[in-house]
Design an enzyme around this catalytic site. Structure first.
Site, short mmCIF file in Angstrom:
data_model
loop_
_atom_site.label_atom_id
_atom_site.label_comp_id
_atom_site.label_asym_id
_atom_site.label_seq_id
_atom_site.Cartn_x
_atom_site.Cartn_y
_atom_site.Cartn_z
CB SER A 64 -0.91 0.02 1.23
OG SER A 64 -1.77 -1.09 1.24
N1 SAH Z 1 -1.31 -4.47 3.88
C1 SAH Z 1 -0.60 -4.87 2.68
C2 SAH Z 1 -1.40 -4.53 1.44
C3 SAH Z 1 -1.66 -5.76 0.66
S1 SAH Z 1 -2.73 -5.63 -0.71
C4 SAH Z 1 0.76 -4.22 2.63
O1 SAH Z 1 1.01 -3.27 3.36
O2 SAH Z 1 1.60 -4.71 1.87
C5 SAH Z 1 -4.11 -6.59 -0.12
C6 SAH Z 1 -3.83 -8.03 0.28
O3 SAH Z 1 -5.09 -8.65 0.58
C7 SAH Z 1 -3.20 -8.87 -0.83
O4 SAH Z 1 -2.02 -9.46 -0.32
C8 SAH Z 1 -4.25 -9.94 -1.12
O5 SAH Z 1 -3.70 -11.20 -1.46
C9 SAH Z 1 -5.02 -10.01 0.18
N2 SAH Z 1 -6.37 -10.55 0.07
C10 SAH Z 1 -7.26 -10.40 -0.95
N3 SAH Z 1 -8.41 -11.04 -0.67
C11 SAH Z 1 -8.26 -11.61 0.56
C12 SAH Z 1 -9.11 -12.40 1.40
N4 SAH Z 1 -10.34 -12.76 1.04
N5 SAH Z 1 -8.61 -12.80 2.60
C13 SAH Z 1 -7.35 -12.44 3.01
N6 SAH Z 1 -6.52 -11.70 2.25
C14 SAH Z 1 -6.97 -11.29 1.04
#
Ligand code: SAH
Length: 215
Positions: A64
């Site tokens: 993010s």
């Molecule tokens: N907080 C993270 C942002 C990751 S982007 C950072 O700082 O790097 C969002 C993440 O949510 C991705 O890794 C994706 O794989 C995950 N995601 C998507 N759908 C999901 C679900 N149903 N349950 C858990 N994680 C999920």
């Protein structure tokens, strides 16, 4: 892990940029100044680590944007010892910021490769959340209730289990919307268990995938 004066200098500049964009929480700004974001990105992206931008982290996901991490963290109003559920571990960058704020973090990721990678990497640099491989839509009923819940992917709707797993007085921060942009939304569970809803403008996230969309 190398975290030299140059990294620290770039981080200070990034924090000033985020402050200028309107983040006022000193504890949040301090947490961002502590977390070595370059370590969460592939080497090729080192030069980008301290720009206020989201970047690819593999498996089609992104780390993010620092401003967004700060914005969500500020809305949560973390106090030391808060039990926090995070949906979407991804690179673990947001997880590290929550830990720096003094939270006890339970974090869920549904992509095995990312889950495996981050579960190795975060503890190696001194961050120890509890990692779960699973579906964020369901939350973690076995560990509920939580003081705070944070969703770091765009949710087409607000999953009821997450509202159920919030303590009275608790806060859920979730970007809601199924299109390209989502509305940053804060739910506060009142002590009579009613919900108060606040909206904070548009943000862009990768989608929170439902189980039938998983590959
Ligand atoms: N907080 C993270 C942002 C990751 S982007 C950072 O700082 O790097 C969002 C993440 O949510 C991705 O890794 C994706 O794989 C995950 N995601 C998507 N759908 C999901 C679900 N149903 N349950 C858990 N994680 C999920």
């Amino acid at each position: 892990m190398e975290d030299n004066y140059r990294h620290k200098g770039l981080r200070k500049k990034l924090v000033e940029e985020i402050r200028a964009k309107g983040i006022t929480g000193e504890n949040v700004l301090q947490a961002l100044e502590k977390v070595p974001r370059h370590v969460f990105m592939d080497n090729a992206f080192l030069g980008f680590a301290y720009q206020d931008k989201a970047f690819p982290i593999g498996s089609g996901q992104t780390i993010s944007q620092p401003y967004t991490v700060a914005f969500q963290s500020q809305l949560l109003e973390i106090t030391k010892g808060d039990k926090v559920l995070e949906i979407g571990t991804g690179s673990g960058y947001q997880t590290a910021v929550l830990l720096e704020l003094g939270a006890k973090v339970y974090t869920i990721e549904r992509q095995k490769a990312l889950y495996d990678k981050t579960r190795q990497m975060l503890p190696a640099i001194g961050y120890d959340p509890k990692f779960f491989y699973g579906d964020g839509y369901k939350g973690l009923p076995a560990f509920a209730p939580f003081d705070k819940i944070l969703v770091t992917a765009g949710a087409p709707f607000v999953p009821q289990p997450l509202l159920d797993q919030l303590k009275p007085g608790g806060r859920l921060v979730i970007p809601v919307g199924s299109g390209d942009v989502q509305v940053m939304t804060l739910f506060i569970k009142k002590h009579d268990l009613s919900l108060e809803k606040h909206e904070f403008g548009s943000f862009k996230f990768v989608p929170l995938l439902t189980e039938r969309e998983w590959k």
